[in-house]
Design an enzyme around this catalytic site. Structure first.
Site, short mmCIF file in Angstrom:
data_model
loop_
_atom_site.label_atom_id
_atom_site.label_comp_id
_atom_site.label_asym_id
_atom_site.label_seq_id
_atom_site.Cartn_x
_atom_site.Cartn_y
_atom_site.Cartn_z
N LYS A 53 -6.22 -9.32 -54.05
CA LYS A 53 -4.98 -9.59 -54.00
C LYS A 53 -4.33 -10.35 -55.29
O LYS A 53 -3.11 -10.64 -55.32
CB LYS A 53 -4.65 -10.68 -53.01
CG LYS A 53 -5.18 -10.06 -51.53
CD LYS A 53 -4.90 -11.11 -50.26
CE LYS A 53 -5.46 -10.71 -49.21
NZ LYS A 53 -5.35 -11.45 -47.90
N GLN A 70 -0.12 -15.09 -54.03
CA GLN A 70 -0.33 -16.16 -53.05
C GLN A 70 0.56 -15.71 -51.92
O GLN A 70 0.69 -14.61 -51.38
CB GLN A 70 -0.16 -17.64 -53.41
CG GLN A 70 -1.21 -17.71 -54.48
CD GLN A 70 -1.07 -19.19 -55.16
OE1 GLN A 70 -0.01 -19.29 -55.63
NE2 GLN A 70 -2.01 -19.77 -55.35
N ARG A 125 -15.65 -15.15 -58.28
CA ARG A 125 -15.85 -15.36 -56.87
C ARG A 125 -15.54 -14.24 -55.95
O ARG A 125 -16.31 -14.20 -54.77
CB ARG A 125 -14.89 -16.75 -56.51
CG ARG A 125 -15.29 -17.13 -55.19
CD ARG A 125 -14.62 -18.57 -54.72
NE ARG A 125 -12.80 -18.49 -54.60
CZ ARG A 125 -12.30 -18.62 -55.85
NH1 ARG A 125 -12.72 -19.40 -56.76
NH2 ARG A 125 -11.00 -18.61 -55.67
N ASN A 169 -5.65 -9.82 -42.47
CA ASN A 169 -5.76 -9.77 -41.00
C ASN A 169 -5.51 -8.34 -40.54
O ASN A 169 -6.16 -8.01 -39.47
CB ASN A 169 -4.71 -10.71 -40.74
CG ASN A 169 -4.77 -11.09 -39.08
OD1 ASN A 169 -6.11 -11.36 -38.74
ND2 ASN A 169 -3.77 -11.31 -38.32
N ARG A 253 -5.92 -17.08 -37.49
CA ARG A 253 -4.89 -15.85 -37.68
C ARG A 253 -4.74 -15.16 -36.41
O ARG A 253 -5.72 -15.20 -35.51
CB ARG A 253 -5.51 -15.03 -38.82
CG ARG A 253 -5.86 -15.67 -40.14
CD ARG A 253 -4.53 -16.04 -40.59
NE ARG A 253 -3.58 -14.83 -41.03
CZ ARG A 253 -3.96 -14.17 -42.20
NH1 ARG A 253 -4.95 -14.32 -43.17
NH2 ARG A 253 -2.98 -13.16 -42.44
#
Length: 263
Positions: A53, A70, A125, A169, A253
């Site tokens: 993202k 974000q 990461r 999701n 979620r």
């Protein structure tokens, strides 16, 4: 929050607008980025890359603009000279003779050298990107069975960008429906056929979403284009088994599934 396919399509739109064109004006809202305005004016955007993202805007002088939208950040493409009507706060403006790209509302923005790019905490990461054509189902399977991930429930694992970048999701929901598994399953408990099916779905569904979501299927080829099978379809009949799709919450979620055929 947009997921990998949406971020990649946004990057495609930005590239189409300004890639390979000299920057006629560069503006940053944050003081620490101001010194780069003059350094980038006259340079070219050579590529806009996605890492999950995050967006990496590469310039011809070797610098790279790192940005992560974000929850609230959004990029826009406008004709140069146009003044957008918006209440959003402008963070970045990269202008060429005919097109300008604007980043609004994001706060996670940095300028990186080639060396810093290899040591950036988020980029270190984050796992392999599901839209990276070099990533294979075999490599995904190895990752699923690694000590780091094999004992994790899929409800959380498929949201973890350290596992595979670009998942989110709706992809979590659709992938698990496709392979008939629930969010409580773990890789260590799957048989070979299930592992193979999941490894393929983890790549196939995001890539199908990226290439075809929002397009109409004029030839009515079932399954040829991406569409939601369970996401936001609670109370409807499952097209695979006829059971009723339910909605619950997993890993904080919304989660949609068919209790009849996802075991």
């Amino acid at each position: 929050m947009p997921e990998g396919p949406e971020i990649r399509r946004a990057a495609d739109n930005l590239e189409a607008a300004i890639k390979g064109k000299p920057l006629t004006d560069v503006w940053f809202a944050f003081a620490q980025l101001k010194p780069y305005e003059s350094q980038l004016t006259g340079q070219l955007v050579t590529r806009i890359e996605t890492r999950g993202k995050a967006l990496l805007t590469h310039f011809s002088n070797g610098l790279t603009l790192y940005s992560h939208n974000q929850l609230y950040g959004v990029w826009r493409v406008i004709d140069t000279g146009e003044i957008p009507q918006t209440t959003r706060i402008l963070r970045v403006r990269l202008q060429t003779a005919d097109k300008t790209i604007l980043l609004y509302s994001a706060s996670d923005i940095e300028m990186l050298t080639a060396e810093q790019l290899t040591t950036h905490p988020f980029l270190q990461r984050v796992g392999p990107d599901v839209l990276d054509a070099r990533l294979t189902p075999e490599e995904v399977k190895v990752r699923l069975l690694s000590p780091r991930f094999r004992n994790r429930q899929f409800s959380g694992l498929l949201l973890d960008q350290a596992f595979l970048a670009g998942l989110g999701n709706y992809l979590r929901v659709e992938i698990l429906w496709q392979v008939g598994l629930t969010g409580q399953h773990k890789a260590k408990d799957l048989n070979e056929a299930q592992l193979n099916a999941l490894s393929h779905a983890l790549l196939d569904i995001p890539r199908l979403s990226y290439t075809t979501r929002g397009q109409s299927d004029e030839n009515k080829h079932h399954g040829a284009l991406f569409r939601f099978k369970v996401f936001h379809r609670d109370g409807e009949a499952c097209e695979r088994c006829g059971g009723i799709i339910e909605k619950t919450t997993l890993s904080s979620r919304p989660f949609y599934w068919c209790p009849h055929c996802q075991k």
